[in-house]
Scaffold this active site. Structure first.
Site, PDB file in Angstrom:
ATOM      1  N   HIS A 159      -4.803 -93.035  15.921  1.00 46.07           N
ATOM      2  CA  HIS A 159      -5.292 -91.644  15.929  1.00 46.07           C
ATOM      3  C   HIS A 159      -4.386 -90.789  15.032  1.00 46.07           C
ATOM      4  O   HIS A 159      -3.570 -90.003  15.506  1.00 46.07           O
ATOM      5  CB  HIS A 159      -5.250 -91.153  17.379  1.00 46.07           C
ATOM      6  CG  HIS A 159      -5.876 -89.828  17.650  1.00 46.07           C
ATOM      7  ND1 HIS A 159      -5.709 -88.725  16.862  1.00 46.07           N
ATOM      8  CD2 HIS A 159      -6.673 -89.433  18.674  1.00 46.07           C
ATOM      9  CE1 HIS A 159      -6.363 -87.701  17.383  1.00 46.07           C
ATOM     10  NE2 HIS A 159      -6.964 -88.113  18.488  1.00 46.07           N
ATOM     11  N   GLU A 257      -9.018 -91.204  11.529  1.00 52.63           N
ATOM     12  CA  GLU A 257      -8.565 -92.265  12.428  1.00 52.63           C
ATOM     13  C   GLU A 257      -9.335 -93.555  12.214  1.00 52.63           C
ATOM     14  O   GLU A 257     -10.509 -93.539  11.857  1.00 52.63           O
ATOM     15  CB  GLU A 257      -8.761 -91.811  13.878  1.00 52.63           C
ATOM     16  CG  GLU A 257      -8.300 -90.396  14.163  1.00 52.63           C
ATOM     17  CD  GLU A 257      -8.893 -89.853  15.449  1.00 52.63           C
ATOM     18  OE1 GLU A 257      -9.181 -90.652  16.361  1.00 52.63           O
ATOM     19  OE2 GLU A 257      -9.094 -88.629  15.539  1.00 52.63           O
TER      20      GLU A 257
END
Length: 281
Positions: A159, A257
């Protein structure tokens, strides 16, 4: 421009070791000072919090203030073994357990090409390995081995919070024609041309390969490769508040991400995820 909170470790003019453990905001952090780059990892979550090739601005954003307990916002959190909310247990933490637990650093080394690190987490019937190679470029590889006797479900993500001059002045190219899902509007979407994220964005695209994050405020470009993951996620909260993060801080990042949702693993099977980045020409 706000200074990255972890650049404080690199202000000394004295020669420093390549790897050194420090204590910062109640966390153990590994400070990396190599001729090609500077970086910081947190033992909690094996989370890369800071990465900066020599002579460049930081590539990753990190919140200035961290909660006394819980997840650190910024860098590249490892979201595992689920991404987002748990599908059935509402009381369980968003994005899983991995970013809340201390990992073991099994190996660290340096050479003329940069530094390499191997982090590992053993949890129940799972083994998770994170390999990092940092130098003039950034490379993270996440591997999960399912060691139970029954099949299981897994979703995971790297992330990444990319540091930018200002969210209003960035554009992401490489998604033209990609099919996806807009989670803010709760509908399918197809990207046309460059993606701009000012005003908020939470889109999941079926996409493989390299993207180009064009940062007009800082006059630079980052080439981000999410590999052959099932999904590429682009996120920014827009004007929605983030706990512990000021509005001015939030304008300094955008998330691109690498993610995979809803995979079924057989006993002994492995799942892989990767994230790479390099400076654009």
């Amino acid at each position: 421009m706000h200074e990255h909170p972890l650049q404080r470790f690199f202000k000394s003019l004295r020669e420093q070791p390549v790897f050194a453990w420090e204590r910062f905001q109640m966390r153990d952090v590994l400070v990396i000072d190599h001729p090609l780059c500077q970086a910081v990892f947190s033992r909690q979550g094996a989370q890369l919090l800071h990465f900066q090739p020599r002579g460049q601005k930081p590539w990753l954003w990190c919140a200035a203030k961290w909660p006394q307990v819980g997840a650190i916002r910024g860098g590249v959190p490892v979201c595992w073994p689920w991404y987002g909310r748990h599908p059935s247990e509402n009381a369980w933490p968003s994005h899983g357990w991995a970013r809340l637990i201390d990992w073991k650093l099994l190996d660290s080394s340096s050479d003329d090409d940069g530094v390499r690190l191997h982090w590992q987490l053993q949890l129940c019937d799972w083994q998770v390995d994170l390999h990092a190679h940092l130098g003039e470029t950034l490379e993270l590889r996440l591997s999960t081995e399912h060691q139970d006797e029954l099949p299981c479900q897994l979703s995971h993500a790297l992330h990444a919070y990319w540091r930018i001059g200002h969210v209003d002045e960035v554009a992401l190219s490489g998604l033209d024609g990609a099919q996806g899902y807009d989670q803010l509007n709760r509908q399918a979407c197809q990207q046309e041309g460059e993606l701009r994220v000012d005003g908020g964005c939470q889109r999941v695209f079926q996409h493989e390969g390299e993207l180009h994050l064009k940062d007009h405020a800082w006059q630079r470009e980052l080439c981000i490769d999410t590999g052959d993951s099932a999904d590429t996620v682009v996120w920014h909260p827009g004007s929605r508040p983030l706990l512990g993060v000021s509005f001015n801080e939030a304008s300094g990042f955008v998330c691109v991400e690498s993610a995979m949702a809803g995979a079924s693993l057989a006993p002994g099977e492995r799942a892989h995820l990767s994230l790479q980045a390099r400076a654009g020409v």
